[in-house]
Design an enzyme around this catalytic site. Sequence first.
Site, PDB file in Angstrom:
ATOM      1  N   THR A  51     -44.494 -10.265  41.162  1.00  0.00           N
ATOM      2  CA  THR A  51     -44.871  -9.633  40.159  1.00  0.00           C
ATOM      3  C   THR A  51     -46.161  -8.500  40.572  1.00  0.00           C
ATOM      4  O   THR A  51     -46.192  -7.260  40.522  1.00  0.00           O
ATOM      5  CB  THR A  51     -45.250 -10.195  38.837  1.00  0.00           C
ATOM      6  OG1 THR A  51     -44.387 -10.864  38.482  1.00  0.00           O
ATOM      7  CG2 THR A  51     -45.575  -9.234  37.634  1.00  0.00           C
ATOM      8  N   THR A  52     -47.233  -9.082  41.209  1.00  0.00           N
ATOM      9  CA  THR A  52     -48.218  -8.376  41.471  1.00  0.00           C
ATOM     10  C   THR A  52     -47.989  -7.224  42.671  1.00  0.00           C
ATOM     11  O   THR A  52     -48.713  -6.455  42.887  1.00  0.00           O
ATOM     12  CB  THR A  52     -49.603  -9.209  41.748  1.00  0.00           C
ATOM     13  OG1 THR A  52     -49.585 -10.204  40.730  1.00  0.00           O
ATOM     14  CG2 THR A  52     -50.775  -8.473  41.982  1.00  0.00           C
ATOM     15  N   TYR A  92     -34.718 -10.320  30.616  1.00  0.00           N
ATOM     16  CA  TYR A  92     -33.898  -9.212  29.811  1.00  0.00           C
ATOM     17  C   TYR A  92     -32.659  -9.906  29.207  1.00  0.00           C
ATOM     18  O   TYR A  92     -32.395  -9.430  28.010  1.00  0.00           O
ATOM     19  CB  TYR A  92     -33.629  -7.982  30.765  1.00  0.00           C
ATOM     20  CG  TYR A  92     -32.968  -6.778  29.880  1.00  0.00           C
ATOM     21  CD1 TYR A  92     -33.639  -6.162  28.987  1.00  0.00           C
ATOM     22  CD2 TYR A  92     -31.546  -6.540  29.954  1.00  0.00           C
ATOM     23  CE1 TYR A  92     -33.025  -5.039  28.228  1.00  0.00           C
ATOM     24  CE2 TYR A  92     -31.208  -5.826  29.216  1.00  0.00           C
ATOM     25  CZ  TYR A  92     -31.866  -4.949  28.403  1.00  0.00           C
ATOM     26  OH  TYR A  92     -31.322  -3.955  27.583  1.00  0.00           O
ATOM     27  N   TYR A 148     -40.610 -20.105  38.238  1.00  0.00           N
ATOM     28  CA  TYR A 148     -42.028 -19.142  37.778  1.00  0.00           C
ATOM     29  C   TYR A 148     -41.643 -19.127  36.378  1.00  0.00           C
ATOM     30  O   TYR A 148     -40.726 -18.271  36.046  1.00  0.00           O
ATOM     31  CB  TYR A 148     -41.979 -17.975  38.715  1.00  0.00           C
ATOM     32  CG  TYR A 148     -42.903 -16.931  38.239  1.00  0.00           C
ATOM     33  CD1 TYR A 148     -44.131 -17.191  37.259  1.00  0.00           C
ATOM     34  CD2 TYR A 148     -42.771 -15.786  38.573  1.00  0.00           C
ATOM     35  CE1 TYR A 148     -44.982 -16.166  37.072  1.00  0.00           C
ATOM     36  CE2 TYR A 148     -43.558 -14.805  38.174  1.00  0.00           C
ATOM     37  CZ  TYR A 148     -44.807 -14.654  37.598  1.00  0.00           C
ATOM     38  OH  TYR A 148     -45.640 -14.026  37.154  1.00  0.00           O
ATOM     39  N   ARG A 193     -43.627 -11.939  30.226  1.00  0.00           N
ATOM     40  CA  ARG A 193     -42.940 -10.825  30.767  1.00  0.00           C
ATOM     41  C   ARG A 193     -41.280 -10.980  30.531  1.00  0.00           C
ATOM     42  O   ARG A 193     -40.632  -9.933  30.559  1.00  0.00           O
ATOM     43  CB  ARG A 193     -43.449 -10.682  32.105  1.00  0.00           C
ATOM     44  CG  ARG A 193     -44.562  -9.994  32.708  1.00  0.00           C
ATOM     45  CD  ARG A 193     -45.118  -9.975  33.886  1.00  0.00           C
ATOM     46  NE  ARG A 193     -46.242  -9.384  34.286  1.00  0.00           N
ATOM     47  CZ  ARG A 193     -46.380  -8.105  34.601  1.00  0.00           C
ATOM     48  NH1 ARG A 193     -45.413  -7.220  34.392  1.00  0.00           N
ATOM     49  NH2 ARG A 193     -47.435  -7.494  34.738  1.00  0.00           N
ATOM     50  N   LYS A 242     -44.862 -22.659  39.007  1.00  0.00           N
ATOM     51  CA  LYS A 242     -45.874 -21.569  38.435  1.00  0.00           C
ATOM     52  C   LYS A 242     -45.625 -21.347  37.016  1.00  0.00           C
ATOM     53  O   LYS A 242     -44.612 -20.798  36.549  1.00  0.00           O
ATOM     54  CB  LYS A 242     -45.870 -20.273  39.305  1.00  0.00           C
ATOM     55  CG  LYS A 242     -46.703 -19.316  38.864  1.00  0.00           C
ATOM     56  CD  LYS A 242     -46.723 -17.865  39.498  1.00  0.00           C
ATOM     57  CE  LYS A 242     -47.712 -16.919  38.994  1.00  0.00           C
ATOM     58  NZ  LYS A 242     -47.594 -15.497  39.644  1.00  0.00           N
ATOM     59  N   ILE A 291     -51.529 -19.601  41.460  1.00  0.00           N
ATOM     60  CA  ILE A 291     -51.047 -18.388  42.164  1.00  0.00           C
ATOM     61  C   ILE A 291     -51.753 -17.083  41.256  1.00  0.00           C
ATOM     62  O   ILE A 291     -51.479 -16.941  40.167  1.00  0.00           O
ATOM     63  CB  ILE A 291     -49.589 -18.138  42.120  1.00  0.00           C
ATOM     64  CG1 ILE A 291     -48.948 -19.262  42.885  1.00  0.00           C
ATOM     65  CG2 ILE A 291     -48.968 -16.978  42.715  1.00  0.00           C
ATOM     66  CD1 ILE A 291     -47.469 -19.487  43.096  1.00  0.00           C
TER      67      ILE A 291
END
Length: 291
Positions: free
Chosen positions: A44-45, A107, A133, A138, A161, A203
Amino acid sequence: MLRGSIVALVTPMLEDGSLDLPALQRLIDWHVTQGTDGIVIAGTTGEAPTLSTSEQLTLISHAVGAAAGRVPVVAGTGSNSTRETVELTREAARLGVEAALLVVPYYNKPTQEGLYRHFAQIARSIELPQILYNVPGRTITDLEPETICRLAKIPGIVGIKEASGDLARVALLREGTRPDFLLLSGDDPSACEFMLAGGDGVISVTANAAPAAMHALCEAALSGHAEEAETLDKALVALHEGLFFESNPIPVKWALHRMGQIGPDLRLPLTPLSDKYHSKLDAILNEAGLL
């Protein structure tokens, strides 16, 4: 396999939007010298939603080469398509990563059974350690503890995570999974408490800007030195908050640019940090001794 401070690495970019691979090499070299315990690339980052598949594979290949076995590299290969995730994870395995990080499908809002089958199919398709994760802020869909415990029984699924920020889950997951199942925080503000409650590391977004400090925090927490860990964490509270003034990775890329580590560029739909936050984040970086 993976414990301590694992940086969710940004993706350096040039003004024309292309990948800045020399800057990536410099970042990874810096993280090695600063004590970072592992690297997540194309997460993501790392702006994975705006990267093409070929760019993701280029990033993964260069990160593995830059790390050169000095720290483990984990590739973000998850998506909301099971077939696409299998294909990308297979390619990442071929490129030599130590593990894959698989985000909960976003989504399309699968059921818990759909999530179980998604991750189970990936694990049974590829012989590569896989870290789940969970980031409901999100993805909307929450990977519930009962489903995580089911998945932990599948060979190849080695950890999670957990970025829900729900610290009560640490005990639930520690009790419901095998002893070597990795519990990694995905929430910097609560990571210290997460590790003191039985987690194995974090993380981290903050580790992009303060790798040595995050390594020291993790080392203290994982050694059971609660008072030392809490003191180190207290010194990072403002930085944790400042790096989320706007959506990640907008603030952290701005911070790294101010620190002279990378250029300022992101890809749309992300935009540069709003002017109103510049002086505030500057002050935080100065207070943390990063400028």
